[in-house]
Design a protein around this motif. Sequence first.
Motif, PDB file in Angstrom:
ATOM      1  N   ALA A  63      -7.081   5.646  -0.674  1.00 46.77           N
ATOM      2  CA  ALA A  63      -7.409   6.732  -1.602  1.00 46.77           C
ATOM      3  C   ALA A  63      -8.802   7.242  -1.270  1.00 46.77           C
ATOM      4  O   ALA A  63      -9.810   6.746  -1.787  1.00 46.77           O
ATOM      5  CB  ALA A  63      -7.343   6.213  -3.026  1.00 46.77           C
TER       6      ALA A  63
ATOM      7  N   ARG B 278      -3.729   3.502  -1.300  1.00 45.61           N
ATOM      8  CA  ARG B 278      -2.949   4.399  -2.139  1.00 45.61           C
ATOM      9  C   ARG B 278      -1.730   3.613  -2.615  1.00 45.61           C
ATOM     10  O   ARG B 278      -1.082   2.941  -1.817  1.00 45.61           O
ATOM     11  CB  ARG B 278      -2.468   5.611  -1.333  1.00 45.61           C
ATOM     12  CG  ARG B 278      -3.541   6.579  -0.936  1.00 45.61           C
ATOM     13  CD  ARG B 278      -2.947   7.761  -0.163  1.00 45.61           C
ATOM     14  NE  ARG B 278      -3.953   8.456   0.588  1.00 45.61           N
ATOM     15  CZ  ARG B 278      -4.697   9.451   0.104  1.00 45.61           C
ATOM     16  NH1 ARG B 278      -4.526   9.864  -1.141  1.00 45.61           N
ATOM     17  NH2 ARG B 278      -5.614  10.035   0.859  1.00 45.61           N
TER      18      ARG B 278
ATOM     19  N   GLU C 241       1.663   4.389  -0.577  1.00 42.39           N
ATOM     20  CA  GLU C 241       1.717   4.478   0.869  1.00 42.39           C
ATOM     21  C   GLU C 241       1.322   3.142   1.502  1.00 42.39           C
ATOM     22  O   GLU C 241       0.148   2.817   1.553  1.00 42.39           O
ATOM     23  CB  GLU C 241       0.787   5.582   1.379  1.00 42.39           C
ATOM     24  CG  GLU C 241       1.062   5.973   2.807  1.00 42.39           C
ATOM     25  CD  GLU C 241       0.547   7.346   3.165  1.00 42.39           C
ATOM     26  OE1 GLU C 241       0.346   8.175   2.266  1.00 42.39           O
ATOM     27  OE2 GLU C 241       0.325   7.587   4.353  1.00 42.39           O
TER      28      GLU C 241
END
Lengths: 168, 137
Positions: free
Chosen positions: B26, B125, B128
């Motif tokens: 992120a 994230r 993912e």
Amino acid sequence: MKPADPQPGFPPIAHLALPAVLDSLLGVTTTAASPPTDPLVDPDPPFAGAISLTGPSLEGRVRLTLDRAFAEAALARLTGTLPPPRADDPEVADFVGELGNMVAGRIASLLGSRGHPCSLGTPQISRLPGHPTGPGPGPDPGPLQSRTHWACDGHLLTMEIHGRFHTP
Amino acid sequence: MIPTILSVDDSQTIRKVLARLFRPFACEFREAANGEQGLALALERPPDLILLDTNMPVMDGITMLRRLREEPRLRRTPVLMLTAESGCDNLATVARLGVRDYVTKPFHEERLLAKIGRIIPLVPRPDEPTPPPAPFP
């Protein structure tokens, strides 16, 4: 300060630099190979990246030549894309320049550890039929010190080092 | 707010590698092809970390670093040098300019992530997973 090694041998340095860089970058094994035979027709000439070495006690140039297929395979590995997409000329040229940069950086580091510090120039990319010999365009970088050929997963790479030492 | 990482490197190959490396995390990844572009992007929106090459056309990394240190908003921005050159002169210069770390190319991706993780938080994230590196075809 007197250099520790008045004129370090370039072939040993060449044999250390390229395999180490390819192993770190791509996780591949590179072995010494025979000189390439000249193709009758080369529809897709290889790419050559030349990087200058400049220091108080030496000047020289490292030139690395490789073909598009190797660059595409390497780019696929580095960017995580499979199957290897067709890379356009600027992408291949960029990869060749960066690989040459890393190899020249390793050579510069080895020369520095032997008492001959030097810095790198910006990669200059060219394309010529076959695996061309000679230092390439630009100021005279000195006589040929080492020419080595390498096989890496079925691909052929050629590395030339030109250079001359002088008293600082 | 997610961290911003700015890559300043004239090699599109390196920028693509870094983009892939940070994709599972992120963070916002921005890129510049030389020191002049890098400085402009940093001034426009100060990043949380700069990954800086040394040898670039237009404006090299050390010049960009000096200019960064002259800007009040960017003086304390962490910089990690990412370069093929590991000469002692370069190391001494960038150390004086307050570089956090110095990584020689080619770099080990996990080690680079570990160094970055000590400077800014790298949070995966949630949607993912980290992909393994592609095998050499």
